[in-house]
Design a protein around this motif. Sequence first.
Motif, PDB file in Angstrom:
ATOM      1  N   ALA A  43       0.829  -1.209   0.000  1.00 25.90           N
ATOM      2  CA  ALA A  43       0.000   0.000   0.000  1.00 25.90           C
ATOM      3  C   ALA A  43       0.865   1.261   0.000  1.00 25.90           C
ATOM      4  N   ILE A  44       1.886   1.296   0.824  1.00 24.95           N
ATOM      5  CA  ILE A  44       2.755   2.474   0.900  1.00 24.95           C
ATOM      6  C   ILE A  44       3.499   2.677  -0.424  1.00 24.95           C
ATOM      7  N   LEU A  47       1.165   4.030  -3.111  1.00 26.83           N
ATOM      8  CA  LEU A  47       0.865   5.428  -2.851  1.00 26.83           C
ATOM      9  C   LEU A  47       2.042   6.331  -3.236  1.00 26.83           C
ATOM     10  N   VAL A  48       3.235   5.955  -2.833  1.00 27.87           N
ATOM     11  CA  VAL A  48       4.421   6.758  -3.158  1.00 27.87           C
ATOM     12  C   VAL A  48       4.659   6.790  -4.665  1.00 27.87           C
ATOM     13  N   TRP A  50       2.482   6.311  -7.047  1.00 31.06           N
ATOM     14  CA  TRP A  50       1.407   7.063  -7.680  1.00 31.06           C
ATOM     15  C   TRP A  50       1.640   8.564  -7.520  1.00 31.06           C
ATOM     16  N   LEU A  51       2.051   8.982  -6.320  1.00 31.60           N
ATOM     17  CA  LEU A  51       2.323  10.404  -6.093  1.00 31.60           C
ATOM     18  C   LEU A  51       3.502  10.897  -6.931  1.00 31.60           C
TER      19      LEU A  51
END
Length: 94
Positions: A43-44, A47-48, A50-51
């Motif tokens: 998940a982390i 998210l990273v 994607w950002l």
Amino acid sequence: MVPVFSVWIWAFFDPVLIAVALTLGWRADQKGKIFIAAIAALAITLLVDWLLTLAGLPVPAPVSRTGPTLFPVRTVGAVVWAAVGYAARRALRR
């Protein structure tokens, strides 16, 4: 265009995935928590990545709507790296 196989390799060896999964695997105190560490690392990492992709920064295996997200490869990588972290801590305690 980058061959899909090389993107798979980058997804498995994503530096964020490795760092987070090894750290969480290192902190796991039971074998069953390896999977929890892997899910959190996945998940982390997503998210990273994607950002970073959203910001326009280069990412080896970007997460985007049009490209392959490679969930299976990332998931296997997260489990493997968390298990390595777990095993490394157990090996150092002996």
